[in-house]
Design a protein around this motif. Structure first.
Motif, PDB file in Angstrom:
ATOM      1  N   LEU A 113       0.803  -1.228   0.000  1.00  0.00           N
ATOM      2  CA  LEU A 113       0.000   0.000   0.000  1.00  0.00           C
ATOM      3  C   LEU A 113       0.835   1.276   0.000  1.00  0.00           C
ATOM      4  CD1 LEU A 113      -2.913  -1.005   2.398  1.00  0.00           C
ATOM      5  CD2 LEU A 113      -2.980  -0.725  -0.081  1.00  0.00           C
ATOM      6  N   ILE A 114       1.968   1.270   0.705  1.00  0.00           N
ATOM      7  CA  ILE A 114       2.796   2.488   0.784  1.00  0.00           C
ATOM      8  C   ILE A 114       3.868   2.419  -0.309  1.00  0.00           C
ATOM      9  CG2 ILE A 114       4.316   3.893   2.230  1.00  0.00           C
ATOM     10  CD1 ILE A 114       3.136   2.495   4.666  1.00  0.00           C
ATOM     11  N   PRO A 115       3.860   3.407  -1.240  1.00  0.00           N
ATOM     12  CA  PRO A 115       4.906   3.387  -2.260  1.00  0.00           C
ATOM     13  C   PRO A 115       6.258   3.833  -1.680  1.00  0.00           C
ATOM     14  CG  PRO A 115       3.365   5.196  -2.643  1.00  0.00           C
ATOM     15  CD  PRO A 115       2.905   4.493  -1.406  1.00  0.00           C
ATOM     16  N   ASP A 116       7.308   3.370  -2.276  1.00  0.00           N
ATOM     17  CA  ASP A 116       8.655   3.791  -1.875  1.00  0.00           C
ATOM     18  C   ASP A 116       9.519   3.854  -3.135  1.00  0.00           C
ATOM     19  OD1 ASP A 116      10.855   4.538  -0.391  1.00  0.00           O
ATOM     20  OD2 ASP A 116      11.112   2.616   0.621  1.00  0.00           O
ATOM     21  N   THR A 117      10.648   4.519  -3.032  1.00  0.00           N
ATOM     22  CA  THR A 117      11.541   4.680  -4.174  1.00  0.00           C
ATOM     23  C   THR A 117      12.952   4.299  -3.754  1.00  0.00           C
ATOM     24  OG1 THR A 117      10.208   6.516  -4.970  1.00  0.00           O
ATOM     25  CG2 THR A 117      12.451   6.395  -5.811  1.00  0.00           C
ATOM     26  N   VAL A 118      13.624   3.562  -4.625  1.00  0.00           N
ATOM     27  CA  VAL A 118      15.036   3.226  -4.429  1.00  0.00           C
ATOM     28  C   VAL A 118      15.814   3.914  -5.544  1.00  0.00           C
ATOM     29  CG1 VAL A 118      16.714   1.332  -4.462  1.00  0.00           C
ATOM     30  CG2 VAL A 118      14.479   0.984  -3.392  1.00  0.00           C
ATOM     31  N   LEU A 119      16.871   4.641  -5.191  1.00  0.00           N
ATOM     32  CA  LEU A 119      17.708   5.275  -6.217  1.00  0.00           C
ATOM     33  C   LEU A 119      18.982   4.465  -6.408  1.00  0.00           C
ATOM     34  CD1 LEU A 119      17.503   9.133  -5.515  1.00  0.00           C
ATOM     35  CD2 LEU A 119      16.049   7.702  -6.964  1.00  0.00           C
ATOM     36  N   GLU A 120      19.330   4.259  -7.672  1.00  0.00           N
ATOM     37  CA  GLU A 120      20.572   3.547  -8.012  1.00  0.00           C
ATOM     38  C   GLU A 120      21.409   4.522  -8.840  1.00  0.00           C
ATOM     39  OE1 GLU A 120      19.773   0.004 -10.257  1.00  0.00           O
ATOM     40  OE2 GLU A 120      21.905  -0.358 -10.681  1.00  0.00           O
ATOM     41  N   SER A 121      22.491   5.027  -8.254  1.00  0.00           N
ATOM     42  CA  SER A 121      23.242   6.114  -8.876  1.00  0.00           C
ATOM     43  C   SER A 121      24.660   5.655  -9.214  1.00  0.00           C
ATOM     44  CB  SER A 121      23.327   7.307  -7.919  1.00  0.00           C
ATOM     45  OG  SER A 121      22.036   7.698  -7.518  1.00  0.00           O
ATOM     46  N   THR A 122      25.080   5.956 -10.422  1.00  0.00           N
ATOM     47  CA  THR A 122      26.455   5.633 -10.826  1.00  0.00           C
ATOM     48  C   THR A 122      27.285   6.907 -10.771  1.00  0.00           C
ATOM     49  OG1 THR A 122      25.608   3.915 -12.270  1.00  0.00           O
ATOM     50  CG2 THR A 122      27.872   4.644 -12.678  1.00  0.00           C
ATOM     51  N   TYR A 123      28.415   6.820 -10.087  1.00  0.00           N
ATOM     52  CA  TYR A 123      29.305   7.983  -9.937  1.00  0.00           C
ATOM     53  C   TYR A 123      30.133   8.140 -11.203  1.00  0.00           C
ATOM     54  CZ  TYR A 123      32.732  11.015  -7.597  1.00  0.00           C
ATOM     55  OH  TYR A 123      33.542  12.059  -7.231  1.00  0.00           O
ATOM     56  N   LEU A 124      30.145   9.374 -11.726  1.00  0.00           N
ATOM     57  CA  LEU A 124      30.889   9.605 -12.974  1.00  0.00           C
ATOM     58  C   LEU A 124      32.246  10.247 -12.705  1.00  0.00           C
ATOM     59  CD1 LEU A 124      27.967  11.026 -15.156  1.00  0.00           C
ATOM     60  CD2 LEU A 124      28.767   8.665 -14.986  1.00  0.00           C
ATOM     61  N   GLY A 125      32.497  10.634 -11.460  1.00  0.00           N
ATOM     62  CA  GLY A 125      33.751  11.318 -11.124  1.00  0.00           C
ATOM     63  C   GLY A 125      33.433  12.724 -10.683  1.00  0.00           C
ATOM     64  N   GLN A 126      34.377  13.313  -9.960  1.00  0.00           N
ATOM     65  CA  GLN A 126      34.109  14.586  -9.305  1.00  0.00           C
ATOM     66  C   GLN A 126      34.281  15.767 -10.249  1.00  0.00           C
ATOM     67  OE1 GLN A 126      34.765  14.132  -5.226  1.00  0.00           O
ATOM     68  NE2 GLN A 126      36.036  15.954  -5.206  1.00  0.00           N
ATOM     69  N   THR A 127      33.198  16.558 -10.459  1.00  0.00           N
ATOM     70  CA  THR A 127      33.340  17.774 -11.259  1.00  0.00           C
ATOM     71  C   THR A 127      33.390  18.994 -10.350  1.00  0.00           C
ATOM     72  OG1 THR A 127      30.958  17.860 -11.502  1.00  0.00           O
ATOM     73  CG2 THR A 127      32.182  16.856 -13.303  1.00  0.00           C
TER      74      THR A 127
END
Ligand SMILES: C[S@@+](CC[C@H](N)C(=O)[O-])C[C@H]1O[C@@H](n2cnc3c(N)ncnc32)[C@H](O)[C@@H]1O
Length: 276
Positions: A255-269
């Motif tokens: 019943l309760i929606p949730d979100t998972v983020l999957e982030s790829t690091y591209l390097g520090q700008t």
């Protein structure tokens, strides 16, 4: 009037328990968890011994040395005995897929709790990979270690008691005792105090532990929510991060929606802000 509402609620909870607990909000163990939210915020245990009860249940019901069976028994406990705040089976599959796709060698989890997500990560990571898991509560760390040892993965996971924000104590231990060094981390899983996701990511970036291609998965970005972390990833999209948004549900219900983020690091700008 109040008595009437209480009686109706008690009836509904009783009927739900008798019917096999199909509605999570009407499960007594869920309501007990909600009543304990203040206690939870301070200690990260519900206060009725359910975390230790989970370890006892796993040791009694899961086949020793069988990680699949330990995961199955934990999910069974959470659906049918007591509700726990593990990532759960539905979002756990997203975590499994992210780990399998990244093929990481060195992984860090922040927020061990009873060790459920670490079991899933250990199952999905390559056999020679190593997972470190940071946990604020020493009692939770001991429960997790008991479950991992029973499941046969205790040697592949190292639990570190502390927080990344404890005046350099845990960060120093990771650097000096566990040999964390620039570029060492292939995979990071954030599942702890939601307001600490972004400060802890900044701490990790300051120490340059991530490298281009490292993957960071964050649970509960939708519920209970990590708005600063979500905004950060939105603002940095395409510059130093690429993020996939997975829509799912909070653990052990639909019943309760949730979100998972999957982030790829591209390097520090840009330079990360300094966080103590
Ligand atoms: C949601 S539970 C983790 C669930 C676990 N990842 C799983 O899916 O099986 C959050 C855990 O993070 C721990 N925690 C809270 N704040 C923390 C912090 N700043 N650093 C490390 N651990 C923290 C709590 O003690 C609790 O055990």
């Amino acid at each position: 009037m109040v008595l009437g509402v209480v009686a109706l609620l008690a009836l509904a909870v009783g009927a739900n328990e008798c019917a096999g607990k199909p509605v999570v909000f009407l499960r007594w163990s869920f309501l007990r968890f909600v009543f304990a939210l203040n206690h939870m915020g301070a200690t990260w245990q519900v206060g009725d011994g359910r975390e230790k009860a989970l370890a006892d249940y796993v040791c009694a019901h899961a086949r020793p040395g069988d990680v699949d069976d330990a995961i199955r028994v934990i999910d069974d406990f959470c659906y049918h005995k007591k509700y726990l705040i593990n990532i759960g089976d539905e979002k756990g599959q997203l975590l499994d897929d992210a780990v399998a796709a990244a093929r990481p060698q060195r992984l860090l989890e922040v927020g061990t709790y009873c060790g459920y997500s670490a079991l899933r990560i250990a199952r999905a990571m390559p056999p020679d990979a190593r997972l470190h898991s940071i946990e604020f509560n020493a009692a939770n760390a001991r429960i997790a270690q008991r479950i991992w040892d029973h499941a046969g993965v205790g040697e592949r996971i190292v639990v570190v008691v502390g927080t990344l924000g404890d005046d350099d104590k845990t960060i120093k231990a990771l650097r000096e005792e566990h040999r964390f060094s620039p570029g060492c981390l292939d995979f990071l899983f954030l599942d702890h105090e939601k307001s600490e996701y972004l400060p802890d990511l900044h701490r990790i970036l300051q120490h340059r532990w991530l490298h281009p291609g490292s993957v960071v998965v964050a649970d509960n970005v939708g519920y209970p929510g990590a708005p600063e972390y979500r905004n950060f990833m939105q603002q940095h999209e395409g510059h130093d991060w690429l993020t996939r948004t997975h829509r799912s549900h909070a653990e052990y219900q639909k019943l309760i929606p949730d979100t998972v983020l999957e982030s790829t690091y591209l390097g520090q700008t840009t330079q990360p802000p300094h966080v103590d």
